[in-house]
Design a protein around this motif. Structure first.
Motif, PDB file in Angstrom:
ATOM      1  N   ILE A  77       0.916  -1.013   0.106  1.00 31.43           N
ATOM      2  CA  ILE A  77      -0.235  -0.011  -0.191  1.00 31.43           C
ATOM      3  C   ILE A  77       1.091   1.383   0.285  1.00 31.43           C
ATOM      4  CG2 ILE A  77      -1.959   1.745   1.705  1.00 31.43           C
ATOM      5  CD1 ILE A  77      -3.211  -1.415   2.437  1.00 31.43           C
ATOM      6  N   LEU A  78       1.624   1.135   0.306  1.00 31.64           N
ATOM      7  CA  LEU A  78       2.567   2.432   1.065  1.00 31.64           C
ATOM      8  C   LEU A  78       3.576   3.022  -0.495  1.00 31.64           C
ATOM      9  CD1 LEU A  78       4.492   2.017   4.356  1.00 31.64           C
ATOM     10  CD2 LEU A  78       2.484   3.157   4.072  1.00 31.64           C
ATOM     11  N   LEU A  79       3.545   1.092  -1.050  1.00 31.08           N
ATOM     12  CA  LEU A  79       4.698   1.372  -2.097  1.00 31.08           C
ATOM     13  C   LEU A  79       3.936   2.059  -3.159  1.00 31.08           C
ATOM     14  CD1 LEU A  79       7.123  -1.837  -2.264  1.00 31.08           C
ATOM     15  CD2 LEU A  79       7.097   0.540  -1.650  1.00 31.08           C
ATOM     16  N   LEU A  80       2.492   1.945  -3.221  1.00 29.85           N
ATOM     17  CA  LEU A  80       1.040   2.258  -4.681  1.00 29.85           C
ATOM     18  C   LEU A  80       0.620   4.090  -3.757  1.00 29.85           C
ATOM     19  CD1 LEU A  80      -1.187  -0.809  -4.945  1.00 29.85           C
ATOM     20  CD2 LEU A  80       0.239  -0.263  -6.399  1.00 29.85           C
ATOM     21  N   ALA A  81       1.527   4.003  -3.009  1.00 26.86           N
ATOM     22  CA  ALA A  81       0.843   5.192  -2.657  1.00 26.86           C
ATOM     23  C   ALA A  81       2.199   6.721  -2.795  1.00 26.86           C
ATOM     24  CB  ALA A  81      -0.011   5.386  -1.185  1.00 26.86           C
ATOM     25  N   LEU A  82       3.137   5.400  -2.542  1.00 20.70           N
ATOM     26  CA  LEU A  82       4.550   7.100  -3.069  1.00 20.70           C
ATOM     27  C   LEU A  82       4.697   7.179  -4.418  1.00 20.70           C
ATOM     28  CD1 LEU A  82       7.300   7.935  -1.592  1.00 20.70           C
ATOM     29  CD2 LEU A  82       8.301   5.739  -1.796  1.00 20.70           C
ATOM     30  N   GLY A  83       4.598   5.741  -4.989  1.00 19.77           N
ATOM     31  CA  GLY A  83       4.458   5.685  -7.077  1.00 19.77           C
ATOM     32  C   GLY A  83       3.253   6.370  -7.537  1.00 19.77           C
ATOM     33  N   TRP A  84       2.396   6.444  -6.671  1.00 23.77           N
ATOM     34  CA  TRP A  84       1.055   7.491  -7.793  1.00 23.77           C
ATOM     35  C   TRP A  84       1.903   9.016  -6.971  1.00 23.77           C
ATOM     36  CZ3 TRP A  84      -2.667   7.460 -10.976  1.00 23.77           C
ATOM     37  CH2 TRP A  84      -3.134   8.353 -10.939  1.00 23.77           C
ATOM     38  N   LEU A  85       2.425   9.676  -5.902  1.00 27.49           N
ATOM     39  CA  LEU A  85       2.711  10.459  -5.074  1.00 27.49           C
ATOM     40  C   LEU A  85       4.246  11.196  -6.514  1.00 27.49           C
ATOM     41  CD1 LEU A  85       2.635  13.046  -2.926  1.00 27.49           C
ATOM     42  CD2 LEU A  85       4.274  11.301  -1.993  1.00 27.49           C
ATOM     43  N   GLY A  86       4.756  10.005  -6.487  1.00 22.72           N
ATOM     44  CA  GLY A  86       6.288  10.160  -7.657  1.00 22.72           C
ATOM     45  C   GLY A  86       5.471  10.387  -8.878  1.00 22.72           C
ATOM     46  N   LEU A  87       4.536   9.891  -9.376  1.00 25.13           N
ATOM     47  CA  LEU A  87       4.268   9.816 -10.408  1.00 25.13           C
ATOM     48  C   LEU A  87       3.390  11.875 -10.827  1.00 25.13           C
ATOM     49  CD1 LEU A  87       2.126   7.099 -12.146  1.00 25.13           C
ATOM     50  CD2 LEU A  87       4.822   8.108 -12.874  1.00 25.13           C
ATOM     51  N   SER A  88       2.476  12.202 -10.213  1.00 30.84           N
ATOM     52  CA  SER A  88       2.075  13.491  -9.490  1.00 30.84           C
ATOM     53  C   SER A  88       2.769  14.394  -9.710  1.00 30.84           C
ATOM     54  CB  SER A  88       0.846  12.936  -8.757  1.00 30.84           C
ATOM     55  OG  SER A  88       1.200  13.105  -7.619  1.00 30.84           O
ATOM     56  N   TRP A  89       3.739  14.148  -9.030  1.00 29.79           N
ATOM     57  CA  TRP A  89       5.173  15.171  -8.608  1.00 29.79           C
ATOM     58  C   TRP A  89       5.568  15.374  -9.932  1.00 29.79           C
ATOM     59  CZ3 TRP A  89       5.345  15.866  -3.045  1.00 29.79           C
ATOM     60  CH2 TRP A  89       6.182  17.434  -2.700  1.00 29.79           C
ATOM     61  N   TYR A  90       5.620  14.345 -10.402  1.00 29.18           N
ATOM     62  CA  TYR A  90       6.468  14.141 -11.961  1.00 29.18           C
ATOM     63  C   TYR A  90       5.899  14.923 -12.962  1.00 29.18           C
ATOM     64  CZ  TYR A  90       9.469  12.260 -16.361  1.00 29.18           C
ATOM     65  OH  TYR A  90      10.460  12.161 -17.242  1.00 29.18           O
ATOM     66  N   TYR A  91       4.886  14.727 -12.915  1.00 26.28           N
ATOM     67  CA  TYR A  91       3.815  15.160 -14.071  1.00 26.28           C
ATOM     68  C   TYR A  91       3.373  16.477 -13.851  1.00 26.28           C
ATOM     69  CZ  TYR A  91       4.723  11.195 -16.764  1.00 26.28           C
ATOM     70  OH  TYR A  91       4.893   9.493 -17.786  1.00 26.28           O
ATOM     71  N   ASN A  92       3.274  16.965 -12.628  1.00 23.49           N
ATOM     72  CA  ASN A  92       3.040  18.350 -11.685  1.00 23.49           C
ATOM     73  C   ASN A  92       4.113  18.627 -11.429  1.00 23.49           C
ATOM     74  OD1 ASN A  92      -0.149  18.429 -12.906  1.00 23.49           O
ATOM     75  ND2 ASN A  92       0.436  16.107 -12.607  1.00 23.49           N
TER      76      ASN A  92
END
Length: 689
Positions: free
Chosen positions: A359-374
């Motif tokens: 769960i934490l890795l999925l949340a971290l991955g989504w946060l990383g994608l949102s931070w990278y694209y925005n």
């Protein structure tokens, strides 16, 4: 809504720093008189400077020179602010002007889809979507009839199968139908995003129903999440359809904002109308106000496109509850599947920590994608901050791996340290091996914790951009200095390592070293903890132990002596000892601890007052040899009394004449009687040794 450009903020900061530079220069104190006189130029250079200033060309250039750099920077900063305000105003006016065009744009897009479908020989997209959903629902209904009769060992697994099995069937069937038909481009986009919205909504609802069944969600929360999920998936599908359908970008943005306002109002209503909590306490007004402000903050962060901070704010509230619900589901599954409540077993640790890590890795991955694209303003303009942010992401992954490895190792070690119920039934060699493991595993656990902490710290520092080479070299030099300065500590640690390698003692064994003796309770890297039989605790450094006498290995022999008169039948005493030994062997409490039962060794010594007979037995080193010896004393005393065998006592003949002789004889006899009793007691104590 206007986005805050990253380069504008960086320019404003740069301009601000440039404006501070001349101010700092102006505030610099003037040099002292002496320094000014020392640094004064030669007179000829001063005269040359005055001559140059009188030149008409130079005077004309000074009067018409361009504006200063600070003035230019200040003017550019003012223009940037005005430009930002103008862009924001223009963007707001465009979005406001696009609001009335939303119905016409949607109608135009729907007309394009109908026209393309009719030209290609297809029915309207809505009918096609209903047909795909109907076929998938029919096959799902057939599967659900068989799924309702399926029973697993775990009710949680059965419930998950009933919830997600039909959804998987629906997804597979609808996907196959969609992929099998060559759709027109616009129809394909509409059906694709509509099917994704239906599947996503059903997936969210399945998870919520499973959480309700396990007690992780109330009925009120389920009803509000159902409305939120419906509005969210519908808005997301419409937003995705608008781009291929050619809807104007401003209209598309207005649709997104309208759905966001709807979601905000639904969440706000849920905050103010929520019932009592699990403990029966109604929500307070302050808590409702804070929750409302939190929702406003979320909406503002999303509106100004700070997606990284937006997801961080969501994680701060949602992620702890999500992890708690996942733990509850996992424990319920383990309890019903394996009937296991202990969360410290390796299997439970792997399951619980593994689910948390996923769960934490999925949340971290989504946060990383949102931070990278925005990317935020600071992250995009500062390489240092960018390295820091991505280093934090990698550090969290490292901490998750270290946490999982530590808890797995700790659970395995704790399980081996816990004594099993059948330890008495194993062989002596196996029991010795278990004791050795219980001695060494605590040290290994502490060493593993230190290694994991050091590795995690060094890895995190390296990911954050810190050069760890000098740190390692400095730690080595510091370690050498500490080693020279604490030789006693090093001696204790090294001595302890060699004691453990030699298997000199184990936890639970009785040892004696110098003036220290007791049962080994525990030990650390530098000392051992001994519990005396009277309750005192000795903490002895390994370097002070020296030679060790271990009284708990393999077997122990206990000997004692009994003094009998000279005329005693020795053979009869031997028979009595043999009978007593047989009775001790058959005793249910003491018998299992006896290896060789009590027997008479023979005449040990002919003393002044009688014969000393030696007795002995061999027992396991469990600490029960003292109880066996005491029981043997009692049984020997009873057997001697029943067979008219007395214990030897010193006798004295005292004679006297004259008046008062009888009183003196009585006093002397009493004194000698006390001495005889003291001698008999000393002999008995000597026999114990």
């Amino acid at each position: 809504m206007p986005k805050f450009p990253a380069y504008l903020l960086s320019r404003l900061v740069f301009v601000f720093l440039l404006m501070l530079a001349p101010m700092a220069t102006a505030q610099t104190p003037a040099p002292a008189d002496g320094a000014a006189q020392t640094a004064a130029p030669p007179p000829e250079k001063v005269a040359e400077l005055i001559k140059l200033l009188d030149d008409p060309e130079i005077r004309n250039w000074l009067q018409n020179r361009p504006a200063s750099t600070a003035a230019k920077v200040e003017q550019e900063a003012t223009l940037e602010v005005e430009k930002m305000e103008a862009q924001a105003r223009t963007r707001f006016q465009a979005l406001r002007a696009a609001l009335p065009r939303i119905p016409s744009e949607i109608a135009s897009a729907a007309g394009k889809v109908r026209q393309q479908a009719s030209e290609s020989g297809f029915a309207p997209a809505l009918y096609l979507l209903l047909g795909i959903v109907g076929v998938g629902a029919a096959l799902e209904w057939l599967f659900r009839r068989t799924a309702s009769r399926a029973k697993f060992q775990s009710p949680v697994l059965t419930r998950a199968y009933v919830e997600f099995g039909p959804l998987i069937v629906f997804t597979v069937v609808s996907t196959l139908i969609f992929m099998a038909v060559d759709w027109p481009p616009l129809v394909r986009a509409v059906i694709l995003y509509a099917l994704l919205a239906v599947i996503g909504y059903r997936l969210i609802m399945g998870l919520c129903r499973l959480s309700v069944d396990t007690g992780g969600m109330s009925a009120f929360q389920y009803s509000r999440i159902r409305i939120l999920a419906a509005v969210f998936t519908l808005g997301l599908a419409l937003w995705a359809m608008c781009r291929p359908l050619g809807v104007d970008n401003d209209v598309r943005t207005d649709i997104v904002y309208l759905f966001s306002v709807a979601l905000f109002l639904i969440a706000l209503e849920a905050v103010w109308r929520r019932p009592v909590d699990r403990r029966g306490n109604p929500p307070t007004r302050v808590a409702n106000i804070l929750a409302s402000l939190y929702l406003v903050l979320l909406w503002l962060l999303w509106s100004i496109d700070f997606m990284g901070l937006f997801w961080l704010a969501i994680y701060a509230v949602v992620l702890p509850r999500l992890l708690s619900g996942a733990d509850r589901l996992t424990r319920a599954f383990a309890l019903t599947r394996w009937n296991e409540e202990d969360t410290n077993t390796p299997r439970m640790v792997l399951l619980l920590r593994g689910v948390r890590a996923i769960i934490l890795l999925l949340a971290l991955g989504w946060l990383g994608l949102s931070w990278y694209y925005n990317p935020s303003v600071i992250t995009s303009d500062s390489p240092f901050v960018r390295t820091l942010v991505y280093g934090l992401f990698k550090s969290i992954v490292v901490l998750l791996i270290v946490d999982l490895a530590w808890h797995l190792a700790k659970a395995y070690i704790d399980r081996r340290l816990t004594p099993a119920s059948d330890d008495l039934a194993v062989s002596p060699d196996e029991a010795a091996r278990h004791a050795r493991l219980r001695t060494l595993l605590p040290i290994f656990r502490n060493a593993l914790a230190a290694v994991l902490i050091c590795v995690a710290a060094m890895t995190i520092l390296a990911e954050m951009g810190v050069q760890i080479g000098p740190l390692i070299a400095g730690a080595g030099i510091f370690g050498v200095a500490i080693g020279f300065g604490s030789q006693t500590l090093v001696k204790d640690i090294v001595s302890g390592v060699f004691y453990l390698m030699d298997d000199a003692f184990r936890v639970g064994e009785w040892i004696e070293s110098g003036s220290y003796n007791g049962v080994v309770e525990s030990f650390s890297l530098r000392s051992i903890r001994l519990r005396h039989h009277r309750g005192s605790v000795f903490t002895v450094p390994f370097g002070e132990l020296g030679a060790i006498r271990n009284g708990s290995r393999d077997w122990t022999i206990d000997k004692f002596r009994v003094r009998v008169p000279f005329k005693t039948d020795i053979a009869k005493v031997g028979k009595l000892a043999k009978e007593i030994g047989k009775q001790l062997q058959e005793d249910p409490e003491l018998g299992p601890h006896i290896i060789k039962t009590l027997r008479m060794k023979g005449v040990e010594q002919i003393g002044e007052f009688g014969i000393e007979i030696s007795f002995g037995f061999t027992a396991r080193p469990t600490g029960e040899q003292t109880a066996i010896r005491r029981r043997a004393y009692t049984m020997i005393t009873q057997a001697f009394a029943e067979n008219d065998i007395s214990f030897a006592q010193p006798t004295f003949q005292v004679g006297g004449e004259g008046a008062g002789g009888e009183g003196k004889e009585a006093a002397a006899a009493a004194m000698y009687k006390r001495q005889a009793d003291a001698a008999a007691l000393a002999a008995a104590e000597g026999g114990k040794k």
